[in-house]
Write a protein that holds these residues in place. Structure first.
Motif, short mmCIF file in Angstrom:
data_model
loop_
_atom_site.label_atom_id
_atom_site.label_comp_id
_atom_site.label_asym_id
_atom_site.label_seq_id
_atom_site.Cartn_x
_atom_site.Cartn_y
_atom_site.Cartn_z
N ALA A 97 0.65 -1.51 0.25
CA ALA A 97 -0.34 -0.11 0.32
C ALA A 97 0.78 1.58 -0.31
O ALA A 97 0.64 1.97 -0.80
CB ALA A 97 -0.86 -0.04 0.84
N GLY A 98 2.27 0.76 1.01
CA GLY A 98 3.13 2.07 0.60
C GLY A 98 3.60 2.76 -0.49
O GLY A 98 3.75 3.75 -1.16
N LEU A 99 4.17 1.44 -0.67
CA LEU A 99 4.32 2.03 -2.58
C LEU A 99 3.89 2.18 -3.04
O LEU A 99 3.84 2.98 -4.15
CB LEU A 99 4.89 0.45 -2.82
CG LEU A 99 5.60 -0.37 -4.46
CD1 LEU A 99 6.51 1.40 -4.28
CD2 LEU A 99 6.25 -1.12 -4.82
N TRP A 100 2.27 1.54 -3.51
CA TRP A 100 1.57 1.94 -4.51
C TRP A 100 1.54 4.05 -4.20
O TRP A 100 1.15 4.58 -5.49
CB TRP A 100 0.09 1.25 -4.35
CG TRP A 100 -0.86 1.38 -5.15
CD1 TRP A 100 -1.66 2.41 -4.88
CD2 TRP A 100 -1.13 0.96 -6.60
NE1 TRP A 100 -2.42 3.02 -6.03
CE2 TRP A 100 -2.26 1.75 -7.06
CE3 TRP A 100 -0.80 0.26 -6.80
CZ2 TRP A 100 -2.85 1.80 -8.10
CZ3 TRP A 100 -1.03 0.15 -8.45
CH2 TRP A 100 -1.82 0.69 -9.36
N ILE A 101 1.14 4.02 -3.17
CA ILE A 101 0.50 5.70 -2.57
C ILE A 101 2.26 6.93 -3.19
O ILE A 101 1.62 6.91 -3.54
CB ILE A 101 -0.09 6.38 -1.54
CG1 ILE A 101 -0.31 6.90 -1.78
CG2 ILE A 101 1.10 5.91 -0.83
CD1 ILE A 101 -1.65 6.82 -2.42
#
Length: 274
Positions: A167-171
Motif C-alpha cells: 500500500a505504501g509503495l502504491w501511494i
C-alpha cells in the motif's frame, strides 16, 4: 504486469519517448503509442474497479462535475466542492488551512479531488487517454491496504506487513506519477523534480507544496483566472513558487527559504555548487 511495474513503466515512458524521433523511428514511435494506450487502459480499469467498491451516494458526490457546478466564492465552498473539470484551483494557503485542523483528513480529499480525479478527467477529455489511475485507483488501494494490512500486522499475521508495504509503495509511486503529470502541464518549464517524492522529510514536503501551488496555477490558467495571489507560496515560503531548482541550489540559497531569510546572501560553499 504487477501494479508497481505498470507504474514504473508509466514513469519511464515520457523520458523514453523524448529520446525517440518519430520522423526517423516510426516503428518505435508506434510502439510507444501502443504502450501509452496499454497504460491508459490499465489506469482506467484500475480506477473503474475501485470506483465500483464505493457506495453510490459517496460516488455520486465525488464524481467530476462540469465547470461552474459549485459556488466557489468562499473558503467553505471551495473546500467542500466536488471535483470539476477544469479543476478548481486550491492554493497552498487554502490547502494548509483545511488540512491542519482536520488532521490531514481534508488533505486526503484534496489528493483524491484536486489532484488525481480532476487530472484524470482532464486528460481523458483533452487527450482521450490517461496516465494515472484517477482518484479511486490511486487513493483507495492505499486506504484498503491500510485497513486490511494494519490489523493483520497487529495480530502477527505474516502477510499483514507485506500488505502495508505494498500500500505504501502504491501511494508513493502515485505521488511520483502525479508530479510527473503536473510537469506535463508546463511543457518546457517543468517546475518539479518528480523523484523528490522519494526523499525523506522535509524535502518530500517541499516538492509536495510546490505541486499544490503549480497545479492550482494551472487550473487558474485553464479557467482564465488571474495568476498568483497566494501569500503563503509567494511571500512567506518563496521556495514554493520559485522556478525549478536543484537540491544544491536550494541548500545554498536561503533567500528562497522563508520570508525572514529573503535578504540573506547565498552560501559560498564549494560542495553546494552545481
Amino acid at each position: 504486469m504487477s501494479p508497481a511495474r505498470s507504474f514504473l513503466a508509466l514513469l519511464c515512458l515520457p523520458s523514453t519517448a523524448a529520446l525517440v524521433a518519430p520522423r526517423t523511428r516510426p516503428a518505435r514511435a508506434t510502439a510507444l503509442h501502443a504502450d501509452a494506450d496499454a497504460i491508459s487502459d490499465f489506469c482506467k480499469g484500475t480506477n473503474a474497479f475501485w470506483k465500483s467498491l464505493i457506495i453510490p451516494v459517496v460516488r455520486d458526490y465525488a464524481d467530476v462535475k462540469p465547470k461552474g457546478t459549485a459556488d466557489v466564492d468562499d473558503f467553505l465552498s471551495v473546500v467542500t466542492a466536488a471535483p470539476e473539470t477544469p479543476g478548481i484551483p486550491r492554493p497552498v494557503w487554502l490547502t494548509i488551512a483545511a488540512s491542519v485542523p482536520t488532521g490531514l483528513i481534508w488533505y486526503g480529499w484534496y489528493k483524491y479531488s484536486a489532484s488525481s480525479r480532476q487530472l484524470f478527467q482532464y486528460e481523458l477529455e483533452t487527450e482521450g487517454r490517461v496516465s494515472g489511475c484517477g482518484g479511486y485507483g490511486t487513493l483507495f488501494p492505499f486506504v484498503f491496504g491500510v485497513i486490511i494490512g494494519g490489523p493483520l500486522a497487529l495480530v502477527g499475521f505474516s502477510g499483514g506487513d507485506a500488505i502495508l508495504e505494498a500500500a505504501g509503495l502504491w501511494i508513493l509511486l502515485g505521488q511520483v506519477n502525479l508530479y510527473r503529470r503536473v510537469n506535463d502541464c508546463f511543457p518546457g518549464e517543468e517546475p518539479l523534480h518528480a523523484w523528490w517524492a522519494l526523499l525523506p522529510p522535509p524535502l518530500d514536503v517541499v516538492v509536495g507544496l510546490r505541486q499544490v501551488h503549480f497545479l492550482s496555477e494551472f487550473w487558474k490558467k485553464e479557467r482564465s483566472l488571474p495568476a498568483g495571489g497566494d501569500a503563503v507560496a509567494e511571500k512567506y515560503f518563496p521556495f514554493i513558487s520559485a522556478p525549478r531548482f536543484t537540491l544544491k541550489e536550494f541548500a545554498r540559497t536561503p533567500s528562497m527559504w522563508f520570508w525572514f531569510t529573503k535578504d540573506w546572501d547565498d552560501f559560498d560553499v564549494p560542495i553546494l555548487k552545481d
